[in-house]
Write a protein that holds these residues in place. Structure first.
Motif, short mmCIF file in Angstrom:
data_model
loop_
_atom_site.label_atom_id
_atom_site.label_comp_id
_atom_site.label_asym_id
_atom_site.label_seq_id
_atom_site.Cartn_x
_atom_site.Cartn_y
_atom_site.Cartn_z
N ARG A 25 -6.33 -7.09 -22.23
CA ARG A 25 -5.92 -7.75 -20.99
C ARG A 25 -6.25 -9.24 -21.00
N GLY A 26 -6.74 -9.73 -22.13
CA GLY A 26 -7.04 -11.16 -22.24
C GLY A 26 -8.49 -11.52 -21.99
N PHE A 27 -9.34 -10.53 -21.76
CA PHE A 27 -10.76 -10.82 -21.53
C PHE A 27 -11.47 -11.02 -22.87
N GLY A 28 -12.59 -11.74 -22.81
CA GLY A 28 -13.49 -11.85 -23.95
C GLY A 28 -13.11 -12.85 -25.01
N GLU A 29 -12.16 -13.76 -24.76
CA GLU A 29 -11.82 -14.75 -25.77
C GLU A 29 -12.85 -15.88 -25.75
N MET A 30 -13.31 -16.30 -26.94
CA MET A 30 -14.31 -17.35 -27.04
C MET A 30 -14.14 -18.12 -28.34
N LYS A 31 -14.65 -19.34 -28.33
CA LYS A 31 -14.66 -20.17 -29.54
C LYS A 31 -16.10 -20.35 -29.97
N LEU A 32 -16.40 -19.89 -31.19
CA LEU A 32 -17.76 -19.96 -31.72
C LEU A 32 -17.94 -21.19 -32.59
N SER A 33 -19.16 -21.71 -32.59
CA SER A 33 -19.50 -22.85 -33.45
C SER A 33 -20.93 -22.71 -33.92
N LEU A 34 -21.24 -23.34 -35.05
CA LEU A 34 -22.58 -23.32 -35.64
C LEU A 34 -23.07 -24.73 -35.86
N THR A 35 -24.31 -25.01 -35.47
CA THR A 35 -24.92 -26.32 -35.73
C THR A 35 -26.37 -26.10 -36.17
N PRO A 36 -26.85 -26.84 -37.16
CA PRO A 36 -28.26 -26.71 -37.56
C PRO A 36 -29.18 -27.15 -36.43
N THR A 37 -30.32 -26.49 -36.29
CA THR A 37 -31.28 -26.84 -35.25
C THR A 37 -32.26 -27.88 -35.77
N ASP A 38 -32.96 -28.52 -34.84
CA ASP A 38 -34.02 -29.43 -35.22
C ASP A 38 -35.18 -28.66 -35.83
N GLU A 39 -35.95 -29.31 -36.65
CA GLU A 39 -37.10 -28.68 -37.29
C GLU A 39 -38.10 -28.18 -36.25
N SER A 40 -38.18 -28.88 -35.11
CA SER A 40 -39.13 -28.49 -34.07
C SER A 40 -38.76 -27.17 -33.40
N GLU A 41 -37.50 -26.74 -33.53
CA GLU A 41 -37.05 -25.51 -32.90
C GLU A 41 -37.27 -24.28 -33.77
N HIS A 42 -37.68 -24.48 -35.00
CA HIS A 42 -37.89 -23.35 -35.91
C HIS A 42 -39.00 -22.46 -35.36
N PRO A 43 -38.79 -21.14 -35.28
CA PRO A 43 -39.80 -20.27 -34.67
C PRO A 43 -41.15 -20.30 -35.36
N VAL A 44 -41.19 -20.58 -36.65
CA VAL A 44 -42.45 -20.61 -37.38
C VAL A 44 -43.33 -21.77 -36.91
N ARG A 45 -42.70 -22.80 -36.33
CA ARG A 45 -43.49 -23.94 -35.85
C ARG A 45 -44.46 -23.53 -34.74
N SER A 46 -44.15 -22.44 -34.04
CA SER A 46 -45.05 -22.00 -32.97
C SER A 46 -46.40 -21.54 -33.50
N LEU A 47 -46.48 -21.23 -34.82
CA LEU A 47 -47.77 -20.84 -35.39
C LEU A 47 -48.78 -21.98 -35.33
N GLU A 48 -48.29 -23.21 -35.30
CA GLU A 48 -49.20 -24.36 -35.26
C GLU A 48 -49.90 -24.49 -33.91
N ASN A 49 -49.38 -23.80 -32.88
CA ASN A 49 -49.91 -23.97 -31.53
C ASN A 49 -50.83 -22.84 -31.09
N ILE A 50 -51.14 -21.91 -32.00
CA ILE A 50 -51.93 -20.75 -31.59
C ILE A 50 -53.31 -21.17 -31.09
N GLU A 51 -54.00 -22.04 -31.85
CA GLU A 51 -55.35 -22.43 -31.46
C GLU A 51 -55.35 -23.17 -30.12
N ALA A 52 -54.40 -24.09 -29.94
CA ALA A 52 -54.35 -24.85 -28.69
C ALA A 52 -54.02 -23.93 -27.52
#
Length: 395
Positions: free
Chosen positions: A231-258
């Motif tokens: 019926r025409g529902f659900g149409e979308m345009k997808l795109s991919l862009t690299p994230t900043d290094e600060s957004e990497h989930p592993v970076r959160s390991l640096e904040n455990i002590e704080a």
């Protein structure tokens, strides 16, 4: 070598992802699950005349597949959102960041569990001026901006339909149904005029160079996802862009002590007039960014994270909710078996008693990248650690 990417979907038509299979329950989810996204991309690939035996199909969906992410609503392509934890509360009468504020209860809940500290009843009364109303759970998606917090709630449209009698060509008796969908536009807030903008959904996922090479041409054209696609529902345009290094989930390991330092200070305040002493160790929280399907060795649903069954990691408390996870197997034309999982936003609190923090970080790193539990390639089991919202007094 994998790289962290942001996947963005610009809705070109309303999107329906049904909460339940029954037609009498037309409610839609307010986000695009990773399982639905994965199925839409696989169907798009096969409709192009290609085969499940192709290397590209195996690379994306079968052999060491991509862990597709949930796409959550946001205000712009570059403004991703996150799920609020189940520990957040707000005023019953005036809920919201821009009204009486949002508060977190993890520290208070932990204090009551650790040392027989009675629950702080004042926490469940709104502290705003002379309000004093009850506080209620506050859920949804937000921009994770503590200076200008915004809750994202996509516009939902409801369409009403009637059945047509094939003999008379008029409205059939007792045949009335509705469909609910995420609108492809939303009204801009705080505007004098009725101004609208496109609705975007976004999420983050890991891709290696080979997966990126196969996925990029697959999203060059529009993709259809969800229900009522004919019926025409659900149409979308997808795109991919690299994230900043600060957004990497592993970076959160640096904040455990704080994070631990601020969180233990909050706990100490709750213990200050009590005879209980706060046990030493590194406290850290785990939040489910998506639903998680956790089972024991007999495949029975459980509410504990197996990866944290470690002699130096002690569970303190958890705030969880269960979710019935449904799905549709398009290749077979059948519904997938229901799974019982933990809801996104569920929070666990642990205390690490090791001498050094490095072993804990080594344990957490693969979990942040790969997730936990079953059906990870469908976006389930994604998590984050030490959410800053738990150490804020008020947002």
């Amino acid at each position: 070598m994998t790289t962290y990417y942001r996947m963005t979907a610009k809705l070109l038509s309303p999107l329906i992802v049904q909460k339940k299979r029954q037609s009498s329950s037309p409610q839609t989810l307010k986000y695009l699950p990773g399982s639905t996204l994965r199925g839409a991309l696989a169907a798009s690939y096969l409709r192009g005349g290609k085969s499940v035996e192709d290397e590209a199909f195996h690379t994306l969906f079968l052999d060491n597949p991509v862990h597709f992410c949930n796409l959550l609503p946001g205000a712009a392509p570059d403004k991703a959102s996150k799920i609020l934890p189940l520990t957040t509360i707000s005023c019953k009468r005036e809920p919201g960041f821009d009204k009486h504020g949002v508060f977190d209860t993890l520290a208070a809940t932990a204090a009551s569990r650790i040392g027989n500290v009675p629950p702080d009843k004042t926490l469940w009364k709104c502290p705003h001026s002379t309000c004093g109303e009850d506080m209620k759970p506050f859920s949804g998606f937000w921009n994770e901006n503590f200076t200008a917090p915004v809750r994202f709630d996509p516009d939902v449209r409801v369409q009403r339909h009637t059945g047509i009698d094939r003999t008379t060509g008029t409205v059939a008796n007792s045949m009335f149904f509705m469909t609910q969908s995420i609108s492809d536009y939303y009204k801009l807030p705080d505007q004098d005029e009725d101004l609208y903008s496109r609705q975007y959904l976004s999420g983050k996922l890991f891709l290696d160079e080979k997966q990126l090479g196969y996925l990029t041409p697959l999203i060059e054209n529009s993709v259809f996802a969800g229900a009522d696609r004919t019926r025409g529902f659900g149409e979308m345009k997808l795109s991919l862009t690299p994230t900043d290094e600060s957004e990497h989930p592993v970076r959160s390991l640096e904040n455990i002590e704080a994070w631990n330092s601020v969180f233990t200070a909050k706990l100490s305040e709750l213990f200050s007039s009590k005879d209980n002493a706060l046990e030493q160790g590194v406290y850290f929280s785990v939040k489910l960014e998506s639903h998680a399907v956790l089972v024991d060795r007999f495949l029975r649903p459980v509410s504990e994270i197996e990866a944290f069954r470690h002699p130096e990691i002690l569970p303190i408390t958890k705030i969880t909710a269960t979710e019935t996870i449904r799905g549709w197997q398009a290749a077979m034309g059948l519904a997938k078996p229901d799974d019982i999982g933990l809801s996104m936003g569920s929070v666990f609190l642990f205390r690490y008693t090791g001498n050094t923090i490095d072993p804990l970080k080594q344990l957490l790193k693969p979990l942040l990248i790969n997730g936990i539990g079953l059906r990870k390639e469908q976006g389930f089991g994604q998590l984050s650690i030490c959410d800053p919202i738990h150490i804020k007094e008020r947002i």
